[in-house]
Scaffold this active site. Structure first.
Site, PDB file in Angstrom:
ATOM      1  N   HIS A   1       0.814  -1.210   0.000  1.00  0.00           N
ATOM      2  CA  HIS A   1       0.000   0.000   0.000  1.00  0.00           C
ATOM      3  C   HIS A   1       0.854   1.270   0.000  1.00  0.00           C
ATOM      4  CE1 HIS A   1      -2.640  -3.065   1.816  1.00  0.00           C
ATOM      5  NE2 HIS A   1      -3.600  -2.420   1.199  1.00  0.00           N
TER       6      HIS A   1
ATOM      7  N   LYS B   1     -12.741   7.957   5.947  1.00  0.00           N
ATOM      8  CA  LYS B   1     -12.422   8.009   7.371  1.00  0.00           C
ATOM      9  C   LYS B   1     -11.229   7.144   7.716  1.00  0.00           C
ATOM     10  CE  LYS B   1     -17.068   8.616   9.107  1.00  0.00           C
ATOM     11  NZ  LYS B   1     -17.970   7.525   9.501  1.00  0.00           N
TER      12      LYS B   1
ATOM     13  N   ARG C   1      -7.619 -11.319   9.548  1.00  0.00           N
ATOM     14  CA  ARG C   1      -6.740 -10.258  10.032  1.00  0.00           C
ATOM     15  C   ARG C   1      -6.658 -10.319  11.551  1.00  0.00           C
ATOM     16  NH1 ARG C   1     -10.612  -8.448   6.591  1.00  0.00           N
ATOM     17  NH2 ARG C   1      -9.991  -7.480   4.635  1.00  0.00           N
TER      18      ARG C   1
ATOM     19  N   CYS D   1       2.924 -28.275 -15.265  1.00  0.00           N
ATOM     20  CA  CYS D   1       1.689 -27.513 -15.047  1.00  0.00           C
ATOM     21  C   CYS D   1       1.441 -26.691 -16.298  1.00  0.00           C
ATOM     22  CB  CYS D   1       1.824 -26.596 -13.830  1.00  0.00           C
ATOM     23  SG  CYS D   1       0.524 -25.362 -13.715  1.00  0.00           S
TER      24      CYS D   1
HETATM   25  C1  FAD Z   1      -7.904 -10.850   3.220  1.00  0.00           C
HETATM   26  C2  FAD Z   1      -6.686 -10.097   3.625  1.00  0.00           C
HETATM   27  C3  FAD Z   1      -6.062  -9.246   2.704  1.00  0.00           C
HETATM   28  C4  FAD Z   1      -4.916  -8.535   3.070  1.00  0.00           C
HETATM   29  N1  FAD Z   1      -4.303  -7.765   2.140  1.00  0.00           N
HETATM   30  C5  FAD Z   1      -3.154  -7.116   2.467  1.00  0.00           C
HETATM   31  C6  FAD Z   1      -2.455  -6.370   1.496  1.00  0.00           C
HETATM   32  O1  FAD Z   1      -2.836  -6.320   0.324  1.00  0.00           O
HETATM   33  N2  FAD Z   1      -1.339  -5.697   1.887  1.00  0.00           N
HETATM   34  C7  FAD Z   1      -0.877  -5.740   3.171  1.00  0.00           C
HETATM   35  O2  FAD Z   1       0.105  -5.095   3.455  1.00  0.00           O
HETATM   36  N3  FAD Z   1      -1.497  -6.488   4.099  1.00  0.00           N
HETATM   37  C8  FAD Z   1      -2.609  -7.196   3.774  1.00  0.00           C
HETATM   38  N4  FAD Z   1      -3.216  -7.965   4.714  1.00  0.00           N
HETATM   39  C9  FAD Z   1      -2.598  -8.113   6.023  1.00  0.00           C
HETATM   40  C10 FAD Z   1      -1.413  -9.092   5.998  1.00  0.00           C
HETATM   41  O3  FAD Z   1      -1.781 -10.281   5.356  1.00  0.00           O
HETATM   42  C11 FAD Z   1      -0.964  -9.401   7.420  1.00  0.00           C
HETATM   43  O4  FAD Z   1      -0.742  -8.201   8.078  1.00  0.00           O
HETATM   44  C12 FAD Z   1       0.332 -10.205   7.505  1.00  0.00           C
HETATM   45  O5  FAD Z   1       0.292 -11.344   6.676  1.00  0.00           O
HETATM   46  C13 FAD Z   1       0.551 -10.613   8.933  1.00  0.00           C
HETATM   47  O6  FAD Z   1       1.676 -11.430   9.023  1.00  0.00           O
HETATM   48  P1  FAD Z   1       2.020 -12.190  10.365  1.00  0.00           P
HETATM   49  O7  FAD Z   1       3.321 -12.840  10.147  1.00  0.00           O
HETATM   50  O8  FAD Z   1       1.844 -11.282  11.491  1.00  0.00           O
HETATM   51  O9  FAD Z   1       0.817 -13.258  10.529  1.00  0.00           O
HETATM   52  P2  FAD Z   1       0.664 -14.736   9.958  1.00  0.00           P
HETATM   53  O10 FAD Z   1       1.059 -14.825   8.548  1.00  0.00           O
HETATM   54  O11 FAD Z   1      -0.714 -15.170  10.310  1.00  0.00           O
HETATM   55  O12 FAD Z   1       1.720 -15.557  10.778  1.00  0.00           O
HETATM   56  C14 FAD Z   1       1.571 -15.916  12.114  1.00  0.00           C
HETATM   57  C15 FAD Z   1       2.082 -17.332  12.249  1.00  0.00           C
HETATM   58  O13 FAD Z   1       2.183 -17.692  13.596  1.00  0.00           O
HETATM   59  C16 FAD Z   1       1.907 -19.054  13.747  1.00  0.00           C
HETATM   60  N5  FAD Z   1       1.525 -19.340  15.119  1.00  0.00           N
HETATM   61  C17 FAD Z   1       0.450 -18.873  15.775  1.00  0.00           C
HETATM   62  N6  FAD Z   1       0.431 -19.366  17.019  1.00  0.00           N
HETATM   63  C18 FAD Z   1       1.500 -20.157  17.162  1.00  0.00           C
HETATM   64  C19 FAD Z   1       2.000 -20.953  18.231  1.00  0.00           C
HETATM   65  N7  FAD Z   1       1.372 -21.024  19.404  1.00  0.00           N
HETATM   66  N8  FAD Z   1       3.135 -21.653  18.034  1.00  0.00           N
HETATM   67  C20 FAD Z   1       3.774 -21.612  16.829  1.00  0.00           C
HETATM   68  N9  FAD Z   1       3.336 -20.868  15.792  1.00  0.00           N
HETATM   69  C21 FAD Z   1       2.215 -20.153  15.958  1.00  0.00           C
HETATM   70  C22 FAD Z   1       0.776 -19.268  12.767  1.00  0.00           C
HETATM   71  O14 FAD Z   1       0.662 -20.628  12.393  1.00  0.00           O
HETATM   72  C23 FAD Z   1       1.166 -18.347  11.626  1.00  0.00           C
HETATM   73  O15 FAD Z   1       1.833 -19.018  10.584  1.00  0.00           O
HETATM   74  C24 FAD Z   1      -4.386  -8.675   4.372  1.00  0.00           C
HETATM   75  C25 FAD Z   1      -4.985  -9.545   5.275  1.00  0.00           C
HETATM   76  C26 FAD Z   1      -6.114 -10.251   4.918  1.00  0.00           C
HETATM   77  C27 FAD Z   1      -6.717 -11.202   5.897  1.00  0.00           C
END
Ligand code: FAD
Ligand code: FAD
Lengths: 577, 423
Positions: A132, A333, A398, A491
């Site tokens: 973004h 907003k 999210r 593929c």
């Molecule tokens: C539909 C959608 C569209 C989006 N589009 C965008 C976009 O276009 N651009 C953007 O910037 N952001 C976007 N986002 C947000 C973005 O995807 C997230 O902010 C980002 O992927 C978060 O990454 P993370 O590593 O925090 O979470 P995650 O990728 O969820 O990683 C967390 C990991 O922790 C692991 N975990 C949890 N608990 C434990 C435990 N107890 N022990 C071991 N492992 C554990 C999980 O298995 C998981 O793999 C979007 C989100 C959604 C849902």
């Protein structure tokens, strides 16, 4: 009870549910009680947010609603028993993996644990892949700061990690004439956030840029810094680079609890043994509040906000150059995101996401209603899109906190805990900047325990699996000459060769699931959705990784593709010989 | 770089359509090459180990591989070169010649030229997402063709207890196959009120094995995290919308989909060849030449056939005409055949080339609905060229009309028209 607390409690009881009780814990507000519905839970949390407390800890429960346990690996062993590390990163999404990579610059031991069979199985593979420009977050928020900074860092990061990225720009269109008058307001906001390159386009200019947009569009705002990339390729790239530089990654490893001495975490309990880290980093996505709770530092609660997304055939990809969003009063907003139409880095079109509250943290089911609404809402902006172009759809969740901002800080109460929590959208766009900040915080804390130095040998360059279909014929020939398997297409929809699939199976973090191979090289992600290549990919995993067909899974954990052998002597048995 | 070789005809695909096209083109004297992306010829027939192929063509019930073998032998006897495991990356037309860019293990990326092309790419299966099935994403959901490959080619079972969605022929055949191999098929669910597959398959694959067929039913939700654990089934109304309140959960560990086949025409589309929205295959004349001069289409790429015999027939015609075109092209004069969507699912060909020497045309048609006592008439003005009474006509069964056009003058003011009437 303080005056403010009393006031909030009265308000919640009057407007939301009279069974809600509030109390203060450290500097946060805790909500307790049993209410009628999940909507009540989230409504109460939102009302209590940003009222002067550090966070909202929402412990409200819903009568009769059972929330399933976290999905866990189905086995235990002792591989990690007694392991000592300087830093333990919990979570193998984009946040955990980018942190591990930045930390790998230092001569410290880093271990990342992820509960799933592969990296990027949750939010980091279930999003729009959009970097973004940074207009949506409120000025002054962490989201705004890290988004703008992350966006800028991507040019270098994508290059270092060999992850294809395109600065395609995004066009936010509007159909009502008066919206134009909001532009000055947006301009102030954009400038405050520090966005460099954006401007107002007239109807004709918008049309010239995106010839297929609806005639009802009366103008748009163009953000040139917006980019697209594959979020899961990026996550894997970060992880591989971290590994190259000495970080360890343990998959199928779930954090189940923690032991503490006074305020410090002394050990972390997993299904693979007890780990003794100096510092713990919480990057557990939708479970980041649960990790905080294990450390008795739960000053926030995640409310899982789901979004569904459509993926369309590449045939329509060329009819779009940028990302298209629509400006409406609600997203001016800046709290809700309207979703949009994205030409992905692979030239498919993504439509969505939508956004709604629901109680489940890992329920990725899709529903007819949401998918139909997405089509209705977005196909209007780009009328050439048709339901028959849809090749698949998916959902993501999210990790939203009630404060609706990222939590990127060292714990105030647990000296060896650092949070990268509540990373909702734009988490992907912000990741490189978040990782650097966590690196800084970690070094600061760690240097109280030991002296740390930069590694001389640190190598920021990682090479990805070659993408043959993007090469010139000459370049492609060079690769095929070296490895003839690059000349065998497996593929057919995505034109992925046997060589690329074998590269994925044998990659630095070996990959033996069907979904993992899809994420790495896209085999099976095209219009036939693996109908033709699935059996061939199974055969390749069998031959290259020596895993029996019957044991091969779609995504780990009891998702086996096959259930047994046939009983009659079909030609199959002959073929087998 | 070595000189680029030019063929009269290059056939894409070595399924029954492509093999027949190659054979016919060679017999007519053309210099032919067949290109196939898989490592063996035979197309989808390789995995169809049941019998029932070739009743018209060879007056015998053969298995799929046996049928394919016969054509492979014919092709080999004429020493027609076949390039296997070779993938077409792109095609361009330059001055009457087609230039193909291909890739394989041995040659890397290389080019070939052809005066005429035959597209015999076959079809692919519609997926669960294309019919908008919802719910979670466990393992255990396969299209019938993929399940067939697992069972017949790899000797592996994709499920122990499954439901089948859609009553297409491959689904019906897989219902029997899975039952014989020891899996339990709990039922076949079809959203339409009539089956999509051939009547003989309903009897031989379901009734003979006591597998229930539920018409006007569909899967509304898939349940399961690792593997499929159950499906939610609902009744649907006439517009195929689920009726709420009729949901019922059926426990199973697999879902097999037989919800339709889509002709593969990505290459045709890349050449800007016009497709028929009804067949999803190219628009063609009676010689199966598409809207692009020199490009022919046949088999399941043209429209989805129910019998391989018709596929071979279409391949032969396309091959022969491609070979003629390569030698001697003429200016076409295309006059559309009028038909209507109300009565017909589709009609192929969609045009007659009145300046072609080929004055015999075969018109294939499918009725949109099951109807009794109807007459199908093809006329040119008041001149009736064909009529056929059907005591019953069904969408799964393709019908064909053989026309002699030598004495009919077709032109813009007097087009061929196909109609369906009562009686
Ligand atoms: C539909 C959608 C569209 C989006 N589009 C965008 C976009 O276009 N651009 C953007 O910037 N952001 C976007 N986002 C947000 C973005 O995807 C997230 O902010 C980002 O992927 C978060 O990454 P993370 O590593 O925090 O979470 P995650 O990728 O969820 O990683 C967390 C990991 O922790 C692991 N975990 C949890 N608990 C434990 C435990 N107890 N022990 C071991 N492992 C554990 C999980 O298995 C998981 O793999 C979007 C989100 C959604 C849902
Ligand atoms: C499961 C099933 C059961 C059937 N049962 C019967 C039956 O009982 N009796 C009967 O008479 N008929 C039956 N049929 C119908 C009949 O067999 C098929 O309609 C017929 O096989 C279609 O032939 P085809 O050559 O058009 O396509 P295919 O057999 O699909 O062959 C197309 C070939 O082209 C190749 N190809 C495609 N694109 C390219 C490219 N770009 N470059 C190179 N190669 C390419 C493919 O790899 C494939 O080998 C059945 C069909 C199916 C699918």
């Amino acid at each position: 009870m303080s005056k403010q607390l009393k006031k909030i409690e009265a308000e919640l009881r009057k407007n939301i549910s009279n069974s809600i009780e509030c109390r203060e814990w450290r500097n946060s507000i805790v909500l307790e009680g049993k209410v009628e519905s999940w909507d009540t839970v989230t409504a109460a949390g939102k009302k209590a947010a940003n009222r002067g407390y550090k966070g909202v800890v929402n412990k409200l429960t819903v009568k009769g609603l059972e929330i399933p346990q976290i999905n866990s690996p189905s086995f235990t062993d002792t591989t990690l028993q007694g392991k000592k590390v300087d830093v333990l990163v919990i979570g193998g999404g984009i946040i955990g993996c980018s942190i591990a990579r930045e930390l790998s610059k230092w001569d410290i031991s880093v271990l990342l644990v992820e509960k799933e069979e592969d990296l990027a199985m949750h939010a980091s593979s279930r999003n729009d892949g959009m970097i973004h420009p940074g207009i949506e977050p409120k000025p002054g928020s962490k989201k705004a700061y890290f988004n703008i900074k992350g966006n800028e860092m991507y040019t270098k990061i994508a290059q270092e990690l060999d992850v294809p990225m395109r600065r395609s720009g995004s066009l936010v269109v509007y159909d009502s004439y008066w919206v134009k008058f909001i532009y000055p307001y947006l301009k102030i906001r954009g400038n405050k956030n520090g966005i460099k390159d954006f401007r107002l386009l007239s109807r004709a200019e918008a049309k010239a840029r995106e010839q297929w947009i609806s005639d009802s569009v009366s103008g748009g705002i163009l953000f040139n810094t917006t980019a697209v990339l594959s979020p899961y390729k990026l996550t894997i790239a970060y992880a591989e680079n971290a590994m190259m530089n000495g970080a360890e990654i343990s998959l199928n490893t779930i954090v189940l609890g923690m032991k503490k001495h006074k305020n410090d975490i002394t050990s972390v309990l997993t299904n693979r043994g007890e780990i003794f880290p100096r510092i713990v980093i919480n990057a557990a996505g939708v479970y980041s509040d649960k990790i905080a709770e294990m450390a008795e530092d739960n000053f926030f609660t995640i409310h899982p906000r789901k979004g569904q997304v459509l993926l369309l055939d590449k045939k329509k990809g060329s009819m779009l150059t940028s990302v298209i969003g629509k400006l409406s009063i609600t997203n001016v907003k800046g709290t809700t995101k309207g979703g949009g139409i994205v030409r992905t880095i692979e030239d498919n079109i993504l439509v969505g996401p939508d956004s709604y509250e629901q109680p489940y943290r890992e329920d990725y089911s899709t529903s007819r209603e949401n998918i139909e609404n997405l089509m209705k809402k977005h196909f209007e902006i780009l009328p050439i899109l048709k339901p028959s172009d849809v090749i698949t759809y998916f959902a993501g969740i999210r990790a939203a906190t009630y404060e609706e901002d990222f939590i990127i800080e060292a714990s105030e109460y647990v000296p060896n805990l650092i949070h990268a929590a509540g990373i909702q959208s734009p988490g992907l766009a912000s990741a490189p900047a978040i990782a650097e900040e966590i690196e800084r915080l970690t070094c600061k804390v760690l240097s109280q325990y030991k002296q740390i130095n930069k590694k001389q040998s640190w190598n920021p360059i990682r090479k990805g699996i070659p993408e043959l279909h993007k090469m010139t014929p000459e370049e492609r020939n060079k690769y095929i000459k070296q490895r003839p398997d690059y000349g065998v297409i497996v593929c057919r929809c995505e034109e992925i060769s046997k060589g690329e699939i074998i590269d994925a199976i044998k990659s630095p973090i070996p990959c033996v699931t069907i979904d993992g191979i899809k994420r790495r090289v896209r085999a099976g992600l095209g219009r036939c959705q693996g109908g033709f290549c699935l059996p061939n990919v199974v055969k390749l995993i069998q031959n290259e990784a020596g895993i029996k067909a019957i044991e091969i899974t779609k995504k780990g954990n009891a998702s086996n593709l096959l259930t047994g052998e046939t009983k009659t002597d079909s030609i199959a048995k002959e073929v087998k010989k | 770089m070595s000189e680029i070789k030019t063929y009269d005809v290059i056939v894409l695909g070595a399924g029954p359509a492509g093999l027949a096209a190659g054979y016919a083109a060679k017999q007519a004297g053309a210099d032919v090459l067949i290109v196939e992306r898989e490592d063996r010829a035979g197309g989808i027939l390789k995995q169809c180990i049941h019998d029932g192929f070739g009743i018209i063509r060879f007056k015998q019930k053969l298995t799929g591989p046996e049928y394919a073998e016969r054509y492979i032998k014919m092709v080999n006897e004429l020493s027609i070169p076949m390039l296997m495991s070779t993938f077409v990356l792109g095609i361009q037309k330059n001055n009457e010649l087609f230039e193909l860019q291909l890739v394989n293990k041995k040659n890397g990326v290389f080019a070939l030229r052809a005066r005429a092309l035959v597209l015999a790419n076959g079809c692919r299966e519609r997926t669960s997402k294309q019919v908008f099935i919802h719910g979670s994403r466990p393992a255990g959901i396969y299209t019938a063709g993929t399940a067939q490959y697992f069972v017949n080619i790899m000797g592996m079972l994709p499920c122990k207890e499954c439901v089948i969605l859609g009553s297409g022929d491959i689904g019906l055949i897989m219902a029997r196959r899975l039952t014989l191999e020891g899996s339990k098929v709990l039922g076949v669910y079809e959203a339409k009120s009539t089956p999509s597959g051939l009547a003989r398959n309903i009897v031989q694959c379901l009734e003979d094995y006591n597998i229930p067929l539920y018409l006007s039913h569909t899967i509304t939700r898939i349940i399961g995290s690792g593997r499929v654990e159950a499906v939610e089934i609902s009744k649907v109304d006439e517009s195929m919308k689920p009726i709420s309140g009729t949901e019922q959960v059926v426990k199973c560990d697999g879902v097999i989909l037989s919800v339709g086949l889509v002709p593969e025409n990505e290459i045709a589309e890349s050449l800007d060849i016009k497709l028929d929205p009804n067949t999803k295959g190219p628009l063609v004349d009676q010689n199966f030449m598409t809207t692009m001069e020199g490009v022919f289409s046949c088999g399941n790429a043209l429209h989805v056939n129910d019998l391989v015999d018709y596929v071979s027939e279409s391949g032969e015609l396309a091959g022969l005409q491609a070979s003629r075109y390569a030698r001697n092209s003429h200016n076409r004069n295309l006059i559309e055949i009028k038909s209507n969507n109300r009565d017909f699912l589709y009609v192929v060909p969609q045009y007659i080339d009145t300046s072609s020497d080929n004055k015999s045309a075969v018109i294939y048609y499918r009725s949109r609905d099951v109807k009794q006592n109807v007459k199908v008439i093809i006329r040119c003005g008041y001149n009736i060229v064909y009529q056929n009474k059907h005591s019953v006509i069904r969408p799964p069964e393709m019908e064909k009309a053989e026309l002699d056009l030598s004495n009919i003058s077709i032109n813009q003011d007097c087009k061929l028209e196909i109609i369906m009437t009562e009686g």
